[in-house]
Design an enzyme around this catalytic site. Sequence first.
Site, PDB file in Angstrom:
ATOM      1  N   HIS A 146       6.863  -2.904   2.125  1.00  0.00           N
ATOM      2  CA  HIS A 146       6.404  -2.606   0.500  1.00  0.00           C
ATOM      3  C   HIS A 146       7.392  -2.076  -0.455  1.00  0.00           C
ATOM      4  O   HIS A 146       8.161  -1.065  -0.097  1.00  0.00           O
ATOM      5  CB  HIS A 146       5.194  -1.811   0.514  1.00  0.00           C
ATOM      6  CG  HIS A 146       4.601  -1.453  -0.906  1.00  0.00           C
ATOM      7  ND1 HIS A 146       3.903  -2.775  -1.254  1.00  0.00           N
ATOM      8  CD2 HIS A 146       4.414  -0.798  -1.782  1.00  0.00           C
ATOM      9  CE1 HIS A 146       3.262  -2.259  -2.377  1.00  0.00           C
ATOM     10  NE2 HIS A 146       3.778  -0.977  -2.665  1.00  0.00           N
ATOM     11  N   GLY A 190       5.222   2.214   4.701  1.00  0.00           N
ATOM     12  CA  GLY A 190       6.645   1.612   4.546  1.00  0.00           C
ATOM     13  C   GLY A 190       6.659   0.087   4.938  1.00  0.00           C
ATOM     14  O   GLY A 190       7.663  -0.457   4.989  1.00  0.00           O
ATOM     15  N   GLU A 191       5.455  -0.446   5.171  1.00  0.00           N
ATOM     16  CA  GLU A 191       5.265  -1.742   5.790  1.00  0.00           C
ATOM     17  C   GLU A 191       4.215  -2.484   4.843  1.00  0.00           C
ATOM     18  O   GLU A 191       4.718  -2.785   3.649  1.00  0.00           O
ATOM     19  CB  GLU A 191       4.729  -1.884   7.206  1.00  0.00           C
ATOM     20  CG  GLU A 191       5.831  -1.152   8.038  1.00  0.00           C
ATOM     21  CD  GLU A 191       5.754  -1.428   9.550  1.00  0.00           C
ATOM     22  OE1 GLU A 191       5.195  -2.556   9.956  1.00  0.00           O
ATOM     23  OE2 GLU A 191       5.731  -0.539  10.273  1.00  0.00           O
ATOM     24  N   MET A 192       2.943  -2.588   5.062  1.00  0.00           N
ATOM     25  CA  MET A 192       2.014  -3.285   3.994  1.00  0.00           C
ATOM     26  C   MET A 192       1.475  -2.359   3.180  1.00  0.00           C
ATOM     27  O   MET A 192       0.898  -2.813   1.961  1.00  0.00           O
ATOM     28  CB  MET A 192       1.021  -4.081   5.016  1.00  0.00           C
ATOM     29  CG  MET A 192       1.637  -5.327   5.656  1.00  0.00           C
ATOM     30  SD  MET A 192       0.716  -5.721   7.143  1.00  0.00           S
ATOM     31  CE  MET A 192      -0.268  -7.138   6.389  1.00  0.00           C
TER      32      MET A 192
END
Lengths: 331, 331
Positions: free
Chosen positions: A83, A125-127
Amino acid sequence: MIKRTFAISLLSLSAILAPIYASAANEPIQPIKAVTPENPDVAELGKMLYFDPRLSKSGFISCNSCHNLSMGGTDNIKTSIGHKWQEGPINAPTVLNSGMNLAQFWDGRAKDLKEQAGGPIANPGEMAFTHEMAVKVVASIPQYREHFKKAFGSDTVDIDRITTAIAEFEETLVTPNSKFDQWLEGDKNALSADELEGYKLFKSSGCTQCHNGPAVGANSFQKMGMFKPYETKNPAVGRMDVTGKEEDRFVFKVPTLRNVELTYPYFHDGEAATLEEAVDIMAKIQLNREFKKDEIAKIVAFLKTLTGEQPKFDLPILPPSTNNTPRPQPF
Amino acid sequence: MIKRTFAISLLSLSAILAPIYASAANEPIQPIKAVTPENPDVAELGKMLYFDPRLSKSGFISCNSCHNLSMGGTDNIKTSIGHKWQEGPINAPTVLNSGMNLAQFWDGRAKDLKEQAGGPIANPGEMAFTHEMAVKVVASIPQYREHFKKAFGSDTVDIDRITTAIAEFEETLVTPNSKFDQWLEGDKNALSADELEGYKLFKSSGCTQCHNGPAVGANSFQKMGMFKPYETKNPAVGRMDVTGKEEDRFVFKVPTLRNVELTYPYFHDGEAATLEEAVDIMAKIQLNREFKKDEIAKIVAFLKTLTGEQPKFDLPILPPSTNNTPRPQPF
């Protein structure tokens, strides 16, 4: 749930009857099993969710963004983009054949694919979404609710069902019928002389101590740096993060070598750009051995025979959001 | 190049012979034509390139990232996400039926799909690559070169061929057989009473002055804000950027309304979240008219009948990079 059955082609059937198969059965690597989902409606729903970027806060990142099924189930970059373009901490492992993994993630912190699937959705830190919001988005879409009804018997949407469906789809992502599997199943002409020599060297030098079984790995945790320490700037300590034990420092899940030709770059830090480099480093730090250039070339030739048939399916068409669907927040 | 032929189903064939068809032929909207690529090998190569994020500097963004064929050929966010999560200047138009556009981009600055395809690859705010590097990446992959040979007669890779192939694939992305097309072709039961009333209102109130033809738009440039100015924070001035003429300020390509149910949010700034909002604003600023709530509902019901069959194809499997392929630079 998934039924695993050996893919028995006419070729392999005749192989079963032939003496050659007896010796192939003694190999440290076994052919990939074909997989039939017990509930195709659940897998079909899972495929849609796997490709749906609305499971992320931005509306831009889906499971397939980092585990891209056009590219060996990986993103082919050192560490993934999350993200707002955050730099991920670790190399994205392939989703192909991941149903065979003894546990999920490099440190094995998720016991199965279902548990894994919930991780990235809610990881900032991802979706960067929340399970609550992901459920709200999916539940707001009548066509999705119909699929949930077909798959699960009622149109209730919850994170348990979302991750169950994604995992069921992922279980189908197996890659049978590689050149090496054809050889294992009795087709002596499937491998070239170099590929076969590479395999023999792979066995005799000890690679198969860890890279064995149908997935050619993925069935044990091992220390990275058995003989010499692995030098990296990546701060990941592996299994120690899960167990808290010092002895588990730099212990990682042994990655599958199935489709390794497609899953570059290599290692948990993605620092080995080529197979040649990866084989050279592994030999040095895990086996205390220095391969010659032509030996590396032969092992790499063998490794490339592990590329199987890639999952083949129509690009899923996703149902549109409605006026009540929470809108993505990309910026 | 592409052959366009009318999709003649048994139904439409009988319609041709029926008097009803004579009246349908007088409608301002015509059915979508089916498309057969003259050279399927070029289109097949183009499909691979369309899905290949290695055409971007990061190795993460492909054509399909912002013109997602799972989601109506758009990204369903106000303005797109570019390299390093840059906020795009304008809403990504759908790629579906884009071969019918009189020109490409909102301001029509590219004359055709081939010219368009080169834009985002080299745009620092989008894929942030160079044509030279994109060619270098593709040319380094032997399996791609084989596809070029099959498609073009030689394995030379250049940006002209890359964009030709992408455009050829995009030309195939048509969406025939919507409910409205079935009605146009003579199936009187294809539309509900509300949908038909919505269509009549759409015609009688003047929407079809701009939204006409097979694409229900996409065939003219028009000023946004004919009767009242359109209020937006988006600095785009449209066609004026191309012609340099003050009279072209806020003149944009009229977007297609095909699949408009799937291509939210609306307008060049993506500020209209729902179809109801878009219809209401259009009526006010383009037609100087205030629709009642039930009138808007009927027009929206009609607009949703423009959703056609989405392109159906296998997710392409991309050939792996080689040791000589330049590596992506995501961070």
